[in-house]
Design an enzyme around this catalytic site. Structure first.
Site, PDB file in Angstrom:
ATOM      1  N   HIS A 143       0.832  -1.206   0.000  1.00 23.80           N
ATOM      2  CA  HIS A 143       0.000   0.000   0.000  1.00 23.80           C
ATOM      3  C   HIS A 143       0.873   1.264   0.000  1.00 23.80           C
ATOM      4  CE1 HIS A 143      -3.909  -2.018   0.658  1.00 23.80           C
ATOM      5  NE2 HIS A 143      -3.224  -2.870   1.416  1.00 23.80           N
TER       6      HIS A 143
ATOM      7  N   ASP B  55      -0.960  -5.497   5.920  1.00 23.71           N
ATOM      8  CA  ASP B  55      -1.820  -6.428   5.190  1.00 23.71           C
ATOM      9  C   ASP B  55      -1.609  -6.307   3.689  1.00 23.71           C
ATOM     10  OD1 ASP B  55      -3.025  -3.916   4.934  1.00 23.71           O
ATOM     11  OD2 ASP B  55      -5.021  -4.784   4.712  1.00 23.71           O
ATOM     12  N   GLU B  56      -2.051  -7.311   2.979  1.00 26.90           N
ATOM     13  CA  GLU B  56      -2.109  -7.318   1.510  1.00 26.90           C
ATOM     14  C   GLU B  56      -0.779  -6.979   0.843  1.00 26.90           C
ATOM     15  OE1 GLU B  56      -6.875  -6.279   1.158  1.00 26.90           O
ATOM     16  OE2 GLU B  56      -5.438  -4.628   1.208  1.00 26.90           O
ATOM     17  N   ALA B  57       0.321  -7.350   1.478  1.00 25.48           N
ATOM     18  CA  ALA B  57       1.645  -7.190   0.859  1.00 25.48           C
ATOM     19  C   ALA B  57       1.946  -8.466   0.061  1.00 25.48           C
ATOM     20  CB  ALA B  57       2.701  -6.940   1.930  1.00 25.48           C
TER      21      ALA B  57
END
Length: 555
Positions: free
Chosen positions: A284, A347-349
């Site tokens: 992000h 998150d979401e890496a």
């Protein structure tokens, strides 16, 4: 069940002096006479409060009506006087009463309102006791936070017209009895994503006010994401001169100067709300990479991003310059943030996996600890080594999560934010004009009908620090949008965080929540008229009257 109490004694107009009365005296006497005749009884019960209090003891023989000459007297400590002035500012606009604030060594209501700090009472760090009798109102607490929460309860016990920004004709009657109250969880929060769409300081302060009304005590600000960087960092200035100029849909973006951020933090602190800043890492991060391509794995600046996909960007975990960047950014944010928390996302890496990811997280956790702060991160941090005090924010939709449960066994605490119950960017129903549905539709019943203490399998209640309701803003572009998605679900999450589990009752909550509708309408607050809640159809605001209004400016 508590019953509606009888009214307190009828207010008697002050006698006129033998001398010729002035116009103000005549007006006040007429107002008191009219007020005494307006309503035969208090309009609601002592238990009609959100979040539900721990213990309610109605007393039908007691009750009180706010007189025009009432004084708010507080313990002499500055923190108690600050709460007294805040309460006066809440009550002055609608009543038109001066409500002067004074202090005393041993405050007594004396026909008005007393706010008493008493370290000898056993009410806990945020608890309070509220007593309403014919002699007036007393709020007792061991801390200013407790006094503040007692004042919020008192606010809800006044007629809904108390939310009017202008003087109105109303009998300001309260039901009699005692409320003894304290929160279930120490962490009760909401998150506002200001990265996908940027929101002005005034909008954030309005959100703070909504949190304060329902005794939430943490505001998590999601300050950075692919679409924009929203906090000034002196040592890396292009984060805002370049990275802040975009948002979802191609709007102008924006950012908070250090003065802006300090204003938000101070405003929240005055309402006993701790700001939790989030710098999302290692993913992000597209907006940071646009500003500083040296942080990118290929050292090439990506194009600015104004879409809503996730998982494609990341800072280079193999470059020492990345950790210099992180230390500088977190150091400057920490210096502006008096609260104990720094949220590092995590998150979401999707492109940083396995040992590379856990090694990165462990190093960033140490940077946070070296700054004297406690690390918070999304539950994807769970596989990394534990660091004392670490808090994971769980946002799953399936309560079975062995990896998170294992992290808790190693010492982590949990903030519970299930995507299918607490994510306030989810739509209420298929026809909700904004929001998402990837975690399902969340009507008010679903937002209310779960237990943070038992929701994640293998995580004992004592490991749950609290609950938080996130609001992501990919489709949210205005304050009205924010309020539409927050209300009426935010009070549901607030009740889960504050109230004892024994008070959990959908039918009762739905009726108490319905009583908040006229208050929001009176205050000009946008909300979703959820069909499962029996909202009142009566006019919200009595007739306005002409009356001098004292200074209500917020310090």
């Amino acid at each position: 069940m508590p019953t509606t109490p009888s009214p307190g004694p009828t207010a008697v107009p002050a006698p006129l002096s033998a001398a010729e009365p002035d116009a103000a005296t005549l007006a006040r006497t007429a107002e008191q006479t009219a007020s005494a005749l307006l309503a035969p009884s208090a309009p609601h019960r002592l238990a009609d409060v959100v979040p539900a209090p721990q213990q309610v003891q109605p007393d039908p023989t007691e009750g009180w009506t706010l007189p025009a000459e009432a004084v708010i007297v507080a313990s002499a400590e500055p923190a108690a006087l600050a709460v007294a002035e805040q309460l006066a500012q809440l009550l002055r606009p609608a009543t038109g009463y001066p409500l002067p604030v004074t202090d005393a060594t041993a405050p007594e209501p004396a026909g008005g309102i007393a706010l008493v700090l008493d370290e000898t009472v056993d009410l806990g760090a945020e608890g309070y006791r509220l007593d309403i009798t014919t002699a007036g109102v007393r709020v007792t607490a061991t801390t200013a936070a407790g006094l503040f929460y007692g004042a919020q309860t008192l606010r809800q016990l006044f007629p809904a017209a108390i939310e009017s920004p202008h003087p109105v004709t109303e009998r300001w009657a309260l039901p009699g009895g005692t409320i003894t109250d304290a929160p279930r969880f120490p962490y009760r929060g909401a998150m506002l994503d200001v990265a996908r769409h940027f929101f002005a300081v005034e909008d954030v302060l309005r959100v703070v006010d909504h949190l304060a009304r329902y005794k939430l005590n943490h505001l998590h600000l999601h300050l950075t994401d692919d679409q924009g960087w929203r906090i000034a960092v002196d040592s890396w200035p292009k984060l805002t001169t370049v990275g802040a100029t975009t948002e979802v849909g191609g709007g102008p973006g924006g950012h908070y100067t250090k003065a802006d951020y300090t204003r938000i933090v101070s405003y929240a602190a005055a309402r006993h709300i701790t700001v939790v800043p989030e710098i999302d890492l290692p993913g992000h991060t597209n907006s940071a990479l646009v500003a500083y391509p040296e942080l990118a794995p290929d050292k090439v600046a990506p194009p600015p991003y104004t879409g809503t996909e996730v998982g494609f960007s990341y800072v280079d975990p193999a470059d020492e310059r990345t950790y210099d960047f992180i230390a500088d950014v977190l150091g400057e944010v920490a210096a502006l943030t008096p609260g104990p928390w720094l949220h590092i996302g995590g998150d979401e890496a999707f492109k940083v996996k396995g040992e590379v990811y856990t090694g990165f997280v462990e190093r960033v956790q140490r940077i946070v600890a070296d700054l004297g702060k406690t690390v918070v991160g999304w539950h994807q941090l769970a596989p990394a080594a534990h660091l004392d005090g670490r808090v994971l924010q769980w946002w799953g939709t399936n309560g079975a999560d062995p990896t998170t449960a294992d992290a808790v066994r190693r010492g982590a605490q949990l903030i519970v934010s299930p995507g299918n119950h607490a994510y306030l960017d989810m739509k209420y129903a298929p026809d909700t004009p904004i929001g998402h549905d990837w975690a399902g539709l969340i009507d008010v019943h679903k937002a209310y009908d779960w237990d943070p203490g038992t929701h994640v399998a293998g995580v004992p209640a004592e490991a749950v620090l609290g609950v938080e309701a996130p609001l992501w803003t990919e489709s949210v572009t205005s304050l009205a949008d924010i309020e539409l998605l927050l209300l009426p679900r935010l009070p549901a999450i607030a009740e889960l965080g504050w109230s004892p589990r024994s008070t959990h009752d959908w039918a009762g909550f739905r009726d108490r929540l319905a009583g908040q509708g006229p208050r929001w309408t009176t205050a000009g607050i946008t909300f979703h008229r959820a069909p499962e809640v029996p909202w009142s159809t009566a006019p919200a605001i009595p007739a306005q009257r002409n009356a001098p209004q004292t200074d209500t400016a917020t310090p």
